[in-house]
Motif scaffolding. Structure first.
Motif, short mmCIF file in Angstrom:
data_model
loop_
_atom_site.label_atom_id
_atom_site.label_comp_id
_atom_site.label_asym_id
_atom_site.label_seq_id
_atom_site.Cartn_x
_atom_site.Cartn_y
_atom_site.Cartn_z
N VAL A 169 0.84 -1.21 0.00
CA VAL A 169 0.00 0.00 0.00
C VAL A 169 0.87 1.25 0.00
O VAL A 169 0.56 2.23 -0.68
CB VAL A 169 -0.95 0.00 1.22
N SER A 170 1.97 1.23 0.73
CA SER A 170 2.81 2.42 0.87
C SER A 170 3.46 2.86 -0.44
O SER A 170 3.87 4.01 -0.57
CB SER A 170 3.91 2.17 1.91
N ARG A 171 3.52 1.99 -1.41
CA ARG A 171 4.19 2.32 -2.67
C ARG A 171 3.41 3.36 -3.49
O ARG A 171 3.92 3.90 -4.46
CB ARG A 171 4.41 1.05 -3.50
N GLY A 177 -3.37 6.42 -6.64
CA GLY A 177 -3.15 5.03 -6.98
C GLY A 177 -4.42 4.34 -7.41
O GLY A 177 -5.37 4.96 -7.90
N THR A 178 -4.45 3.04 -7.21
CA THR A 178 -5.62 2.23 -7.56
C THR A 178 -6.15 1.57 -6.29
O THR A 178 -5.43 1.44 -5.30
CB THR A 178 -5.25 1.15 -8.58
N PRO A 179 -7.40 1.12 -6.31
CA PRO A 179 -7.96 0.45 -5.13
C PRO A 179 -7.36 -0.93 -4.86
O PRO A 179 -7.60 -1.50 -3.79
CB PRO A 179 -9.45 0.34 -5.45
N ALA A 180 -6.61 -1.47 -5.81
CA ALA A 180 -6.17 -2.86 -5.70
C ALA A 180 -5.34 -3.12 -4.45
O ALA A 180 -5.58 -4.09 -3.72
CB ALA A 180 -5.37 -3.24 -6.95
N ALA A 185 -4.85 -5.47 0.93
CA ALA A 185 -4.45 -5.37 2.34
C ALA A 185 -5.64 -5.67 3.26
O ALA A 185 -5.48 -6.31 4.30
CB ALA A 185 -3.90 -3.98 2.62
N LEU A 186 -6.82 -5.21 2.87
CA LEU A 186 -8.02 -5.48 3.65
C LEU A 186 -8.33 -6.98 3.67
O LEU A 186 -8.65 -7.56 4.72
CB LEU A 186 -9.20 -4.71 3.07
N ALA A 187 -8.19 -7.63 2.52
CA ALA A 187 -8.41 -9.08 2.46
C ALA A 187 -7.35 -9.82 3.27
O ALA A 187 -7.65 -10.81 3.94
CB ALA A 187 -8.38 -9.54 1.00
N THR A 188 -6.12 -9.33 3.23
CA THR A 188 -5.05 -9.95 4.01
C THR A 188 -5.33 -9.85 5.49
O THR A 188 -5.10 -10.81 6.25
CB THR A 188 -3.70 -9.26 3.69
N THR A 189 -5.85 -8.70 5.93
CA THR A 189 -6.20 -8.53 7.34
C THR A 189 -7.25 -9.55 7.76
O THR A 189 -7.17 -10.15 8.83
CB THR A 189 -6.71 -7.11 7.59
N GLY A 190 -8.25 -9.75 6.89
CA GLY A 190 -9.27 -10.75 7.20
C GLY A 190 -8.69 -12.15 7.29
O GLY A 190 -9.05 -12.92 8.20
N ALA A 191 -7.79 -12.48 6.39
CA ALA A 191 -7.16 -13.81 6.41
C ALA A 191 -6.31 -13.99 7.67
O ALA A 191 -6.35 -15.06 8.31
CB ALA A 191 -6.31 -14.00 5.16
N ALA A 237 -9.09 4.07 1.86
CA ALA A 237 -8.07 4.19 0.81
C ALA A 237 -8.50 3.45 -0.45
O ALA A 237 -8.13 3.86 -1.57
CB ALA A 237 -6.74 3.64 1.32
N ALA A 238 -9.25 2.38 -0.30
CA ALA A 238 -9.73 1.65 -1.47
C ALA A 238 -10.82 2.45 -2.20
O ALA A 238 -10.86 2.47 -3.44
CB ALA A 238 -10.28 0.29 -1.05
N LEU A 239 -11.67 3.12 -1.43
CA LEU A 239 -12.74 3.91 -2.05
C LEU A 239 -12.20 5.19 -2.69
O LEU A 239 -12.74 5.67 -3.69
CB LEU A 239 -13.80 4.26 -1.00
N ASN A 240 -11.13 5.74 -2.11
CA ASN A 240 -10.52 6.96 -2.64
C ASN A 240 -9.01 6.86 -2.46
O ASN A 240 -8.45 7.34 -1.47
CB ASN A 240 -11.07 8.18 -1.91
N PRO A 241 -8.31 6.22 -3.41
CA PRO A 241 -6.87 5.98 -3.26
C PRO A 241 -6.02 7.24 -3.52
O PRO A 241 -5.14 7.25 -4.38
CB PRO A 241 -6.59 4.89 -4.29
N SER A 242 -6.31 8.29 -2.77
CA SER A 242 -5.55 9.54 -2.87
C SER A 242 -4.40 9.49 -1.88
O SER A 242 -4.42 8.72 -0.92
CB SER A 242 -6.46 10.73 -2.56
N PRO A 243 -3.36 10.33 -2.09
CA PRO A 243 -2.21 10.30 -1.17
C PRO A 243 -2.58 10.49 0.31
O PRO A 243 -2.09 9.73 1.15
CB PRO A 243 -1.33 11.43 -1.69
N PRO A 244 -3.45 11.45 0.68
CA PRO A 244 -3.76 11.61 2.11
C PRO A 244 -4.38 10.37 2.74
O PRO A 244 -3.99 9.95 3.83
CB PRO A 244 -4.72 12.80 2.14
#
Length: 294
Positions: A169-171, A177-180, A185-191, A237-244
């Motif tokens: 995500v930090s990249r 960026g993109t929501p991907a 990361a959200l899916a990874t947290t669930g796993a 961040a997924a809904l709005n992948p802006s820098p902030p």
């Protein structure tokens, strides 16, 4: 002093001790003097990586983050590089004091830190190198405390997976960026949340620490805290992948390292270690209000 606090990202420093403590817990070893030496070694190597990171990125930061200590002129590049070298040497010396097994893990950890900052950061291997560094840091605690490193491998894998997600995500935290990445990361947290409650074969707490009720309840609470720390920032961040919003997600991912370490220690039966590590979270959050962790 504030410039150096920004350079070394002081709030993130509080996410380091839990690595060694979780490693000792996973290896069914009680923390001792050697564990403290491993923690000190980890702190030095972590801060060496922070200083080296900004030294290596000074040209890029001049364009994208001119307020950072090096491009703003508040810290000289030579001073940052010198600090990275000195901290690396100190980290390896402290690991050597903890014993040969600890130094055997600390040496590749230091090599991974330098390789990431100088060579791998901008490549597809970058996030994997950062993840490997976190995993090795946990194994350093297991090795220094005299426990069996093999028992700590599952915990190291879980911590590395979390770090991989945050680093990915930090990249894109300095550009749209993109929501991907945040969705992954959200899916990874669930796993990881699921895996924390499903221990793999052979990963069992030692008999002297086996308090199923207390350990299970503590693990559940700390796992919930871990998931709650990152779920909303990742979603935003997924809904709005802006820098902030991406930077907020990365900061949350860094802070979530502490409850994850606590949950790993608790599921190994080291409830006291888990609660001790949890006490670092509010301190880190307090410092994060003054100095950014990204």
């Amino acid at each position: 002093m504030r410039a150096w606090a920004e350079l070394l990202r002081l709030p993130a420093l509080f996410t380091v001790p839990g690595d060694a403590l979780a490693g000792a817990a996973a290896a069914s070893a009680r923390p001792d003097r050697r564990t403290l030496l491993a923690i000190a070694s980890s702190l030095c190597l972590y801060e060496a990586g922070m200083a080296l990171n900004d030294w290596a990125d000074r040209a890029e930061d001049a364009a994208e983050r001119p307020h950072r200590p090096l491009p703003s002129g508040r810290v000289r590049p030579a001073a940052a590089l010198g600090a990275a070298c000195a901290l690396t040497a100190a980290g390896l010396a402290l690991a050597a004091r903890a014993g040969r097994p600890a130094l055997t893990v600390a040496a590749p950890l230091a090599a991974t830190v330098w390789s990431y900052d100088l060579v791998l950061k901008g490549t597809p291997a970058g996030p994997f190198a950062m993840a490997a560094a976190r995993g090795l840091d946990l194994l350093l605690g297991a090795a220094a405390t005299g426990g069996r490193i093999g028992r700590a491998l599952p915990s190291a894998a879980l911590l590395s997976t979390h770090t991989l997600a945050v680093t990915t995500v930090s990249r894109q935290e300095t550009r749209d960026g993109t929501p991907a990445a945040p969705l992954a990361a959200l899916a990874t947290t669930g796993a990881l949340t699921w895996l924390l409650h499903h221990r793999p074969p052979g990963d069992r707490p030692s008999p002297r620490r086996r308090r199923p009720g207390l350990a299970a309840a503590t693990t559940t609470a700390l796992t919930a805290a871990y998931a709650a720390t990152v779920a909303r920032p990742y979603l935003h961040a997924a809904l709005n992948p802006s820098p902030p919003l991406t930077q907020r997600a990365v900061g949350a991912g860094v802070r979530a390292t502490i409850p994850l370490q606590c949950a790993l220690a608790a599921r190994s039966g080291a409830v006291a270690t888990a609660l001790l590590t949890a006490a670092l979270a509010p301190v880190a959050q307090r410092f994060a209000k003054r100095v950014s962790v990204t």
